[in-house]
Structure formats: C-alpha cells, structure tokens
Write an enzyme that holds these catalytic residues in place. Structure first.
Site, PDB file in Angstrom:
ATOM      1  N   GLU A   1       3.678  17.651   0.279  1.00 36.79           N
ATOM      2  CA  GLU A   1       3.988  17.842   1.705  1.00 36.79           C
ATOM      3  C   GLU A   1       5.255  18.670   1.943  1.00 36.79           C
ATOM      4  O   GLU A   1       6.250  18.162   2.491  1.00 36.79           O
ATOM      5  CB  GLU A   1       4.119  16.486   2.398  1.00 36.79           C
ATOM      6  CG  GLU A   1       2.841  15.683   2.409  1.00 36.79           C
ATOM      7  CD  GLU A   1       2.926  14.433   3.269  1.00 36.79           C
ATOM      8  OE1 GLU A   1       3.970  14.231   3.932  1.00 36.79           O
ATOM      9  OE2 GLU A   1       1.969  13.659   3.281  1.00 36.79           O
TER      10      GLU A   1
ATOM     11  N   GLU B   1      -3.863  11.264   0.248  1.00 36.16           N
ATOM     12  CA  GLU B   1      -3.268  10.222   1.080  1.00 36.16           C
ATOM     13  C   GLU B   1      -4.095  10.048   2.338  1.00 36.16           C
ATOM     14  O   GLU B   1      -4.443  11.021   3.001  1.00 36.16           O
ATOM     15  CB  GLU B   1      -1.819  10.557   1.473  1.00 36.16           C
ATOM     16  CG  GLU B   1      -0.827  10.523   0.335  1.00 36.16           C
ATOM     17  CD  GLU B   1       0.606  10.722   0.795  1.00 36.16           C
ATOM     18  OE1 GLU B   1       0.906  10.426   1.984  1.00 36.16           O
ATOM     19  OE2 GLU B   1       1.430  11.172  -0.009  1.00 36.16           O
TER      20      GLU B   1
END
Length: 503
Positions: free
Chosen positions: A230, A410
């Site tokens: 991320e 995720e």
C-alpha cells in the site's frame, strides 16, 4: 504545485486517507446510474446492513454451504504484518523503525498504545502456525521487518533476524502452507528516516539492497514475494494526513514519496530477477471511485480522484507512465514531477508475475471533488461496506491492465468482539461481510478474472496503527493481557469454507 492543488490534496487526504484503501472511477464512467440507484436505496437498506455489521442479523453461518465452488487449488489464506503482531521490538538485534518512534510519541496513538509487544508473535509463532494449520490455510501472507534484517537500514544482515524468518517459513512448509512474504509493510528503519526517508531517492536503492539480502536468504523457500504494501497509504496517511508514521502534512513531499516508493518496487523486482527464481508483484489498496450523481462535473471529479487513488500506482507499474491528469493537477513545479528521472518509469514497470489487490471500501465523489457516504460503515469510520466494490475493482483491473494473475491480500473489517464467559467470540457481522465479499470475488472469477487466492485481514487481532488495540480485525481473538488465542465464529466459518473450497 499551486495553492489550490495543495488545498485539494489536503482535503482529499482528510476525506479518504483515514482509510487504508481507495478506488477506481472505472474509467471515469463507473456506473453513474448505479451511483444514483445507490443514493435512492441507501436509506432503505442502510439500517439492515449496519445491523448486520453489529452481529444482530440472522446467523450467516447457518446458510447452506457449497453453492459457489472456487477453482481447484484456490489459495485460501490470511494476512498479517510484522509491526502489528511480532512485538520483540528490542530483541535479537532488531533496530528501531519509524513506527517505534511514532507510537512512542505522546498523542499519536489511541490510548498511548505501541507495538512493543503486540500479539507477541515473535515468541509465539509456532503456536500461531499450528492455528493456521488447524484452520486449513493454504497460504499465509506476512511481512518481513526491515529493521530486523538491517537495524540501520544499510550494511550486513542481522543473522538473528534472518533466522527468525527462516524458522517461520520452514514452519509453514512443515504444515503445508505456502509462504507469501511482503518486503515492506511500513516499518522503515528510523536511521533511514533520519536521512530523509522516502523523500530521499537513495532510500529506494537501499530498499533494493535489503531485498537482495532477503531473496538470497529465503528465496529458495518463498514462492511469492510482494514488494511494497500500500504505497498510497504511506503517501496519504503518512505525508498528507499525518496520522501514520512519519506524521507529516506536506503534499509536495507526499507525491515525491509516491514516486520513490514506486521506484523501490521496480528496483526490488529487478533484484529478484538478478538473484533467483520466484514470483513477485506489488500490493496496492484499490478503491472504486464512483460519481456521486449523474452530473458531468461529478464524473470528471471522480476520474481525477481515481487518478490519485488508483491510476497513479497501476499505470506506472503496468503501463510505464503516470496519469497525465494527475501530473497536470500536481503541476510541473511539483517535487514529484521534477524528481522523475530518465529510465525511472522503465524500472517501475519492470514485468511482474502478479498483482496483490486489497479492497475495503468504495468512494463516492461529488462535483466539487468532495466525498459522500452511501453505505453503512464498520467500526472504522472510513470503511463503507459495499461488497459489489470487490467485483468492480477486480474486473476493472483485468479489463484495464490485462490478465495479470491477481491475489486478494487484504479484505476484512473490525467488529465489536467480546470474549464471552463460555470462551466464544460471536462475530457474525464479520462472517456476513466475508461471505458477501467472497461471493463478489467468485462472480469476478466466473466472469474471467484470474484470481488465484484470497487472504482475510487479519489472522489475528493486532496493533491497528493509529487506533492502537481498540479495533479488532482478526479471525482469532487475542486476549492481550494473557496472549491467549481464541478462534472466533468467523474462524470456524472460514475453516469450513476452505474445507469445502466453496461458499
């Protein structure tokens, strides 16, 4: 960078980066009719959906199973990250990270919590590996702590740190679980932050050196590597909003950081190609960005929002270019634009073997570039619960960037979990959330998306960054005073899904 752009970036950070995720405008046309329909129906469905997240709906585990089969050998997994679970921050030669510094700064973390102990996984990893085996996991996505390998971010490896991850990886193989290792999940060595952190181009090269050390030590045992987790969250939360390490609010620095994170990704891909075999790719948190109404202005605003949230990272990694609308919005004098050197985008777009997608929430963008809520939120106020966004983002990536193999690394939510007197944790809201998102992922697979695996966030309750230990995201409840592990209802449900290879 103009003052107007600077204000817009700060507002965008305040609106969307409380999150860890964001999303695509689906080419800027993402179903404006759908967004309007959402607006019309949100009031009617909102109360019921929100109730479901609070675990008050009909037990979703009681619904019939095995109706939606997944492909053979689908990689059912769960995910964690080093700073959030390991603890042992001062043991066996580990150096200090930016998150050690940030969490020990008064006022930064809820309740003054730190990751010093976390879930004590460093000492309890064997117990946790047994729990993974008992759940039937086929894949485990974890991260390697850079300061555990290079305490100062440079130089020779700390062998004790490498030995820990060797034990972890060997333990996974012994239990029939495939390791998926992330090289960087935000715990930059503090020594590198002291010389500029990700604002320094040199840190991208130091990251490649670190990656080469890890590949040489573990590459024969780890089949899948993820480079940067991320990068957008580091940019938005760490350098725009300032509520993650290193706690800055500097838009001009933020997007230079974005470029250097992308460069570090590409350099790590090249390091793996130079040292051995294995599959590798980035891990991007992606949000579908929808226009909030049918106006052309909302569509245009959503398109630019998507540029900052998704295309900045996807285009550079898969097309070798940054989005022109984003570069124009930043302006030619921005540090990012001035920091791009000849050859950088060729490095950033080095061919990868897969893309890790992390999906949590959609974003609805108004004509003035703001956002509105369309769906009920979880305990994380930034997270709107919209399973259809999972389908939209997976199909969008395949449509726009080709048939690169995908893994969801995720997906999850926090729920108000309580350990009952009988030793159970009834998190039926999490079961409903995962069931609905897995159903959306299944539909994407049937429509041709090459999805290989799905990892629930998270395996364990853990240190949830700025929220400390107030939010519980795990399949497994951690009683922090005793470090006792308890399987929640969602863990039992997920174990059955894995056994059936079907919903």
């Amino acid at each position: 960078m103009s003052m107007l752009t600077r204000r817009h970036l700060l507002r965008r950070a305040a609106l969307s980066a409380a999150a860890t995720q964001a999303g695509p405008a689906l080419g800027g046309t993402a179903s404006t009719a759908g967004a309007t329909a959402v607006a019309a129906t949100a009031t009617a469905v909102g109360a019921a959906a929100l109730t479901g997240c609070q675990s008050d709906r009909t037990d979703p585990a009681a619904t019939p199973a095995a109706r939606l089969p997944f492909p053979p050998n689908f990689g059912w997994g769960a995910a964690t990250s080093a700073y959030q679970i390991e603890g042992a921050t001062k043991e066996d030669g580990r150096g200090e990270s930016v998150w050690d510094t940030f969490s020990h700064t008064p006022g930064r973390i809820r309740n003054g919590d730190t990751g010093d102990v976390a879930a004590d996984h460093y000492h309890r990893y064997a117990e946790d590996l047994d729990l993974m085996r008992d759940l039937g996991l086929r894949s485990y996505r974890f991260s390697i702590s850079w300061p555990r390998i290079q305490p100062d971010g440079t130089g020779a490896a700390n062998q004790r740190g490498l030995d820990f991850y060797r034990r972890l990886v060997d333990g996974l193989h012994e239990r029939g679980i495939a390791p998926m290792a992330t090289l960087f999940h935000w715990d930059l060595p503090q020594s590198l932050q002291d010389v500029g952190g990700w604002e320094s181009r040199d840190v991208a090269h130091r990251f490649a050196d670190y990656a080469a050390i890890v590949f040489a030590a573990l590459g024969d045992r780890v089949p899948v590597w993820l480079t940067i987790n991320e990068p957008k969250t580091v940019v938005q939360n760490g350098y725009l909003q300032g509520h993650h390490a290193p706690g800055r609010q500097d838009p001009d620095a933020a997007y230079l950081v974005a470029h250097h994170l992308q460069l570090a990704h590409g350099l790590a891909v090249r390091a793996l190609r130079a040292t051995g075999d294995g599959r590798i790719g980035p891990a991007f948190n992606l949000h579908p960005c929808y226009p909030a109404d049918d106006s052309p202005a909302a569509a245009e605003a959503a398109r630019l929002y998507d540029g900052y949230e998704n295309r900045l990272y996807l285009d550079s990694a898969f097309k070798g270019s940054y989005p022109e609308d984003v570069l124009a919005d930043l302006g030619p004098s921005s540090r990012m634009v001035r920091g791009i050197q000849d050859g950088d985008l060729k490095i950033i777009s080095s061919p990868v073997d897969l893309l890790a997608v992390q999906y949590y929430t959609p974003i609805y963008v108004t004509a003035d570039g703001g956002t509105v809520r369309r769906w009920p939120t979880s305990e994380a106020s930034w997270q709107q619960i919209y399973p259809e966004g999972m389908y939209d983002i997976l199909t969008r990536v395949t449509r726009d960037y080709g048939p690169v193999p995908l893994t969801v690394t995720e997906n999850g939510l926090p729920t108000p979990d309580v350990l009952a007197a009988d030793g159970t944790v009834e998190d039926t809201g999490r079961v409903a959330f995962l069931r609905d998102h897995l159903a959306a992922a299944h539909r994407a697979v049937t429509d041709g998306v090459p999805l290989e695996s799905f990892h629930v966030w998270s395996l364990l309750d853990n240190f949830e960054w700025a929220e400390g230990y107030d939010q519980r995201w795990g399949l497994i409840y951690v009683d922090y005073p005793t470090q006792r592990r308890v399987l929640k209802r969602s863990a039992h449900w997920y174990r059955q899904v894995i056994a059936d290879n079907a919903l």
